[in-house]
Design a protein around this motif. Structure first.
Motif, mmCIF file in Angstrom:
data_model
loop_
_atom_site.group_PDB
_atom_site.id
_atom_site.type_symbol
_atom_site.label_atom_id
_atom_site.label_comp_id
_atom_site.label_asym_id
_atom_site.label_seq_id
_atom_site.Cartn_x
_atom_site.Cartn_y
_atom_site.Cartn_z
ATOM 1 N N ASP A 79 0.872 -1.119 0.084
ATOM 2 C CA ASP A 79 -0.052 0.258 -0.018
ATOM 3 C C ASP A 79 0.932 1.219 -0.231
ATOM 4 O OD1 ASP A 79 -2.158 -1.410 -0.167
ATOM 5 O OD2 ASP A 79 -2.369 -1.684 2.133
ATOM 6 N N VAL A 80 2.052 1.056 0.651
ATOM 7 C CA VAL A 80 2.814 2.544 0.855
ATOM 8 C C VAL A 80 3.470 2.621 -0.630
ATOM 9 C CG1 VAL A 80 5.033 3.248 1.760
ATOM 10 C CG2 VAL A 80 3.160 2.068 3.274
ATOM 11 N N ILE A 81 4.057 1.428 -1.021
ATOM 12 C CA ILE A 81 4.522 1.623 -2.609
ATOM 13 C C ILE A 81 3.571 2.242 -3.555
ATOM 14 C CG2 ILE A 81 5.517 0.279 -4.456
ATOM 15 C CD1 ILE A 81 6.662 -1.668 -2.324
ATOM 16 N N ALA A 82 2.134 1.812 -3.502
ATOM 17 C CA ALA A 82 1.277 2.291 -4.316
ATOM 18 C C ALA A 82 1.101 3.820 -3.869
ATOM 19 C CB ALA A 82 -0.059 1.495 -4.007
ATOM 20 N N ILE A 83 1.119 4.352 -2.766
ATOM 21 C CA ILE A 83 0.846 5.761 -2.649
ATOM 22 C C ILE A 83 2.192 6.361 -3.239
ATOM 23 C CG2 ILE A 83 0.687 7.426 -0.764
ATOM 24 C CD1 ILE A 83 -0.803 5.423 1.051
ATOM 25 N N PHE A 84 3.389 5.960 -2.965
ATOM 26 C CA PHE A 84 4.531 6.636 -3.633
ATOM 27 C C PHE A 84 4.156 6.723 -5.137
ATOM 28 C CE2 PHE A 84 6.143 6.420 0.740
ATOM 29 C CZ PHE A 84 6.649 7.554 0.994
ATOM 30 N N ARG A 85 3.975 5.528 -5.842
ATOM 31 C CA ARG A 85 3.924 5.617 -7.134
ATOM 32 C C ARG A 85 2.893 6.679 -7.632
ATOM 33 N NH1 ARG A 85 2.379 0.530 -7.463
ATOM 34 N NH2 ARG A 85 4.553 -0.218 -7.669
ATOM 35 N N HIS A 86 1.901 6.555 -6.880
ATOM 36 C CA HIS A 86 0.761 7.683 -7.348
ATOM 37 C C HIS A 86 1.300 8.871 -7.184
ATOM 38 C CE1 HIS A 86 -3.074 9.193 -7.860
ATOM 39 N NE2 HIS A 86 -3.093 10.202 -6.762
ATOM 40 N N LEU A 87 1.988 9.279 -6.004
ATOM 41 C CA LEU A 87 2.363 10.757 -6.151
ATOM 42 C C LEU A 87 3.511 10.777 -6.942
ATOM 43 C CD1 LEU A 87 2.398 10.913 -1.917
ATOM 44 C CD2 LEU A 87 1.058 12.196 -3.560
ATOM 45 N N GLY A 88 4.513 9.813 -7.300
ATOM 46 C CA GLY A 88 5.540 9.842 -8.289
ATOM 47 C C GLY A 88 4.939 10.385 -9.504
ATOM 48 N N TRP A 89 3.640 9.399 -9.896
ATOM 49 C CA TRP A 89 3.360 9.834 -11.181
ATOM 50 C C TRP A 89 2.949 11.456 -11.310
ATOM 51 C CZ3 TRP A 89 3.816 7.559 -15.759
ATOM 52 C CH2 TRP A 89 4.084 6.310 -15.711
ATOM 53 N N GLU A 90 2.024 11.986 -10.266
ATOM 54 C CA GLU A 90 1.791 13.182 -10.262
ATOM 55 C C GLU A 90 2.826 14.188 -10.272
ATOM 56 O OE1 GLU A 90 -1.385 14.369 -10.245
ATOM 57 O OE2 GLU A 90 -2.114 12.525 -10.384
ATOM 58 N N ALA A 91 3.930 13.936 -9.687
ATOM 59 C CA ALA A 91 5.095 14.896 -9.571
ATOM 60 C C ALA A 91 5.807 14.878 -10.913
ATOM 61 C CB ALA A 91 6.106 14.358 -8.598
ATOM 62 N N GLY A 92 5.809 13.586 -11.792
ATOM 63 C CA GLY A 92 6.187 13.381 -13.274
ATOM 64 C C GLY A 92 5.549 14.336 -14.119
ATOM 65 N N GLY A 93 3.953 14.067 -13.732
ATOM 66 C CA GLY A 93 3.381 15.105 -14.757
ATOM 67 C C GLY A 93 3.481 16.601 -14.593
ATOM 68 N N LEU A 94 3.857 16.848 -13.382
ATOM 69 C CA LEU A 94 4.213 18.479 -12.923
ATOM 70 C C LEU A 94 5.499 18.757 -13.653
ATOM 71 C CD1 LEU A 94 3.630 21.150 -11.632
ATOM 72 C CD2 LEU A 94 4.903 20.147 -9.652
ATOM 73 N N LEU A 95 6.607 17.860 -13.592
ATOM 74 C CA LEU A 95 7.945 17.912 -14.204
ATOM 75 C C LEU A 95 7.960 17.627 -15.476
ATOM 76 C CD1 LEU A 95 9.907 17.165 -10.839
ATOM 77 C CD2 LEU A 95 9.259 19.542 -11.506
ATOM 78 N N LEU A 96 7.436 16.650 -16.044
ATOM 79 C CA LEU A 96 7.619 16.223 -17.237
ATOM 80 C C LEU A 96 7.793 17.433 -18.440
ATOM 81 C CD1 LEU A 96 8.510 13.880 -18.998
ATOM 82 C CD2 LEU A 96 6.089 13.544 -19.463
ATOM 83 N N PRO A 97 6.691 18.140 -18.361
ATOM 84 C CA PRO A 97 6.695 19.242 -19.344
ATOM 85 C C PRO A 97 8.131 20.112 -19.451
ATOM 86 C CG PRO A 97 4.655 19.253 -18.284
ATOM 87 C CD PRO A 97 5.529 18.409 -17.541
ATOM 88 N N ILE A 98 8.469 20.713 -18.326
ATOM 89 C CA ILE A 98 9.767 21.476 -18.386
ATOM 90 C C ILE A 98 10.984 20.526 -18.940
ATOM 91 C CG2 ILE A 98 10.210 20.656 -15.933
ATOM 92 C CD1 ILE A 98 11.006 24.307 -18.085
ATOM 93 N N LEU A 99 11.150 19.327 -18.625
ATOM 94 C CA LEU A 99 11.919 18.553 -19.020
ATOM 95 C C LEU A 99 12.225 18.282 -20.440
ATOM 96 C CD1 LEU A 99 12.167 15.497 -16.450
ATOM 97 C CD2 LEU A 99 13.626 17.768 -16.581
ATOM 98 N N ILE A 100 10.931 18.108 -21.110
ATOM 99 C CA ILE A 100 10.711 18.151 -22.694
ATOM 100 C C ILE A 100 10.935 19.528 -23.585
ATOM 101 C CG2 ILE A 100 9.120 17.454 -24.389
ATOM 102 C CD1 ILE A 100 7.780 15.554 -22.535
ATOM 103 N N MET A 101 10.422 20.553 -22.766
ATOM 104 C CA MET A 101 10.703 21.814 -23.377
ATOM 105 C C MET A 101 12.250 22.089 -23.247
ATOM 106 S SD MET A 101 7.570 23.770 -22.134
ATOM 107 C CE MET A 101 8.055 25.419 -22.788
#
Length: 360
Positions: A79-101
């Motif tokens: 369950d803890v891993i699932a929570i961190f995975r969910h937060l990681g996906w959200e953080a990735g969605g926040l940072l991915l545009p700047i990396l691509i740009m």
């Protein structure tokens, strides 16, 4: 002093070959300031168009996580891993545009300056790159001084802009400290946006100046000396000495081939000492006589000597010999203008010796 003298002697503009060779070796003008401007532009576009929506989505996720903790299962490590995975996906969605740009804008800035091309020379290990003396020369040389001045100007410019912004908004910033958190974030974002916009404008000016300076410096470094231009012209057109030697060898080969063909001639037309033209006429081989050899001065005397040794008739006719020498090349049939004069000579040869009719 030697370097200064060498640079002073480079007074000629670089040729197209010089520029092409430099670019093939990876020596192309490249401005780092253009890349920095592209990165700054990517950050500004991200902050204006992508960050607000990303922060809003991340804020909703964290709010759900803290306001409704019972909705998240924490009974096991899975369950803890699932929570961190969910937060990681959200953080990735926040940072991915700047990396691509950042990557897209960086590549675009490089392509804008020079078209990409693979150059193995740039990645080949070179011992001079490990030399401390060479490194210090690059660091404290003219190019290093230019880079230092540019960095100093940028730091001073950013410090001045931030100082002016803080002084202008000093009292409003104090009032903002006692405001609601949402208002505080909004005011901070507005100030950062203004500062970044001014920095972007200043970076654009510096990038334009550096782009022009880099190309000018690159072109100046490719300047050539007069001797280099001469050597390149020799390589492009061929060394005159070598070309003269090749022409001499070709003439020698032609002379030897002509001399070996003289015994096959039917008659020789000569100026007493200056010109000699050897003709071959066999009815079964063609309708017109062919020039098998011709020469001037010593070559003419050699043709006459070989003709006399082989019993070939020699007719002295200076005007005809000079005209045929000038107008007919070796291994070519004589033009119609000479038919009548040559036919009379051939008739005399055949009349004097009927055996000449046979094919030699």
């Amino acid at each position: 002093m030697a370097d200064d003298d060498d640079k002073d002697s480079k007074t000629e503009l670089p040729t197209e070959k010089k520029i092409r060779d430099a670019m093939e070796k990876g020596n192309t003008p490249f401005s780092r300031e253009v890349t920095i401007f592209a990165s700054t532009l990517a950050i500004y576009v991200y902050l204006v168009f992508f960050l607000p929506g990303g922060v809003a989505r991340m804020n909703e996720t964290l709010r759900d996580f803290f306001e409704q903790p019972e909705a998240w299962n924490l009974k096991s490590g899975t369950d803890v891993i699932a929570i961190f995975r969910h937060l990681g996906w959200e953080a990735g969605g926040l940072l991915l545009p700047i990396l691509i740009m950042m990557m897209v804008f960086g590549v675009a800035s490089s392509v804008f300056q020079n078209l990409p091309s693979p150059v193995l020379e740039r990645v080949r290990p070179q011992m001079n790159r490990l030399s401390p003396i060479k490194g210090l020369t690059r660091l404290f040389g003219k190019q290093g001084l230019v880079e230092f001045v540019k960095s100093l100007i940028k730091i001073m410019l950013v410090s001045l802009v931030v100082g002016i912004m803080m002084q202008t908004n000093y009292f409003s910033s104090l009032d903002t400290m006692f405001s609601e958190p949402a208002t505080l974030l909004y005011m901070m974002g507005s100030d950062v946006n203004k500062v970044l916009l001014i920095i972007l404008f200043a970076t654009a000016i510096i990038a334009a100046i550096d782009f022009a300076w880099t190309r000018h410096h690159w072109f100046t470094e490719l300047m050539m000396t007069k001797q280099e231009v001469k050597e390149e012209m020799k390589q492009a057109q061929g060394d005159p000495i070598v070309k003269a030697r090749m022409r001499s060898i070709q003439r020698d080969r032609i002379r030897r081939r002509m001399i070996t063909a003289v015994p096959r001639a039917t008659l020789v037309i000569a100026n007493p000492t200056h010109f000699a033209v050897a003709l071959r006429y066999v009815r079964e081989e063609g309708d017109a006589p062919v020039v098998v050899a011709k020469g001037q001065d010593l070559i003419a005397l050699k043709i006459r000597e070989i003709a006399e040794e082989n019993g070939i008739p020699v007719f002295e006719d200076p005007p005809l010999a000079r005209s045929m020498f000038a107008q007919v090349s070796v291994d070519s049939v004589i033009p119609p203008v000479f038919y009548k004069a040559v036919a009379e000579l051939i008739h005399r040869v055949y009349a004097a010796s009927p055996q000449t009719r046979r094919v030699n």
